[in-house]
Design an enzyme around this catalytic site. Structure first.
Site, PDB file in Angstrom:
ATOM      1  N   HIS A 106       9.548  -2.274  -6.117  1.00 33.16           N
ATOM      2  CA  HIS A 106       8.300  -2.928  -6.528  1.00 33.16           C
ATOM      3  C   HIS A 106       7.688  -2.204  -7.709  1.00 33.16           C
ATOM      4  CE1 HIS A 106       7.626   0.008  -3.343  1.00 33.16           C
ATOM      5  NE2 HIS A 106       6.525   0.338  -3.995  1.00 33.16           N
ATOM      6  N   HIS A 108       4.042  -1.286  -9.468  1.00 32.68           N
ATOM      7  CA  HIS A 108       2.600  -1.198  -9.234  1.00 32.68           C
ATOM      8  C   HIS A 108       1.893  -1.542 -10.550  1.00 32.68           C
ATOM      9  CE1 HIS A 108       2.768   1.340  -5.487  1.00 32.68           C
ATOM     10  NE2 HIS A 108       3.948   1.658  -5.984  1.00 32.68           N
TER      11      HIS A 108
HETATM   12  P1  5GP Z   1       5.585   3.007  -2.856  1.00 31.56           P
HETATM   13  O1  5GP Z   1       5.066   4.205  -2.177  1.00 31.56           O
HETATM   14  O2  5GP Z   1       6.816   2.587  -2.124  1.00 31.56           O
HETATM   15  O3  5GP Z   1       5.755   3.097  -4.332  1.00 31.56           O
HETATM   16  O4  5GP Z   1       4.471   1.902  -2.690  1.00 31.56           O
HETATM   17  C1  5GP Z   1       4.310   1.134  -1.564  1.00 31.56           C
HETATM   18  C2  5GP Z   1       2.986   0.424  -1.716  1.00 31.56           C
HETATM   19  O5  5GP Z   1       2.944  -0.610  -0.766  1.00 31.56           O
HETATM   20  C3  5GP Z   1       1.786   1.321  -1.453  1.00 31.56           C
HETATM   21  O6  5GP Z   1       0.912   1.282  -2.572  1.00 31.56           O
HETATM   22  C4  5GP Z   1       1.155   0.741  -0.204  1.00 31.56           C
HETATM   23  O7  5GP Z   1      -0.246   0.790  -0.244  1.00 31.56           O
HETATM   24  C5  5GP Z   1       1.671  -0.688  -0.213  1.00 31.56           C
HETATM   25  N1  5GP Z   1       1.861  -1.275   1.120  1.00 31.56           N
HETATM   26  C6  5GP Z   1       2.402  -0.679   2.224  1.00 31.56           C
HETATM   27  N2  5GP Z   1       2.457  -1.556   3.247  1.00 31.56           N
HETATM   28  C7  5GP Z   1       1.935  -2.732   2.775  1.00 31.56           C
HETATM   29  C8  5GP Z   1       1.730  -4.002   3.382  1.00 31.56           C
HETATM   30  O8  5GP Z   1       2.017  -4.247   4.551  1.00 31.56           O
HETATM   31  N3  5GP Z   1       1.186  -4.967   2.588  1.00 31.56           N
HETATM   32  C9  5GP Z   1       0.841  -4.745   1.279  1.00 31.56           C
HETATM   33  N4  5GP Z   1       0.312  -5.762   0.619  1.00 31.56           N
HETATM   34  N5  5GP Z   1       1.028  -3.550   0.682  1.00 31.56           N
HETATM   35  C10 5GP Z   1       1.569  -2.559   1.421  1.00 31.56           C
END
Ligand code: 5GP
Length: 142
Positions: A106, A108
């Site tokens: 993903h 951001h």
């Molecule tokens: P990463 O740490 O993998 O780069 O980012 C994961 C992102 O997903 C985090 O910013 C976290 O807040 C978001 N996130 C985690 N679980 C969920 C969820 O169930 N729904 C949504 N919309 N975002 C989520």
């Protein structure tokens, strides 16, 4: 979770893509989906995911990499407009060691103003009404 660990079909973003988990969606097309981050680091924090089962950038097929970037650009433009943000930041983490917590790739999108005042990554659940209001503003700016 290592970069070579196989993709898990039951990760939360895979469930969102299958409509088995809720998400506040702001944009969707054949190859990508954009939705509000549920634990935003800043107001207007949006995630963009490809509809392809890849844990990180290294395993994402080229056509989905392209689609993900094009959607990121389109949605970032709307986020910047909707949040009236003078700048924005794009982040994309690969591997637990880099801070990745959800193993479906993903992007951001983080609208930014002065300084570095953003919350710690993935810690505090947002107020859902507030997220819905911001999502409506972003959708209107698309
Ligand atoms: P990463 O740490 O993998 O780069 O980012 C994961 C992102 O997903 C985090 O910013 C976290 O807040 C978001 N996130 C985690 N679980 C969920 C969820 O169930 N729904 C949504 N919309 N975002 C989520």
């Amino acid at each position: 979770m290592h970069l070579t660990t196989p993709y898990d079909d039951n990760n939360i973003f895979a469930k969102i893509l299958r409509d088995e988990a809720p998400a506040i969606r702001v944009y969707e097309d054949e190859m990508t989906l954009a939705f509000m981050d549920i634990m935003p680091q800043l107001p207007g924090h949006v995630l963009v995911i490809p509809k392809s089962p890849a844990a990180n950038l290294l395993t994402l097929p080229p056509e989905y990499t392209q689609a993900m970037m094009l959607t990121t650009q389109k949605v970032a433009r709307a986020v910047q407009k909707a949040m009236d943000a003078p700048g924005f930041m794009i982040a994309q983490l690969n591997g637990a060691e880099a801070g990745q917590t959800v193993f479906h790739i993903h992007m951001h999108i983080l609208p930014r103003r002065d300084g570095l005042e953003f919350k710690l990554h993935a810690r505090v659940l947002a107020d859902m009404d507030e997220l819905q209001t911001i999502a409506a503003r972003i959708r209107a700016a698309l």
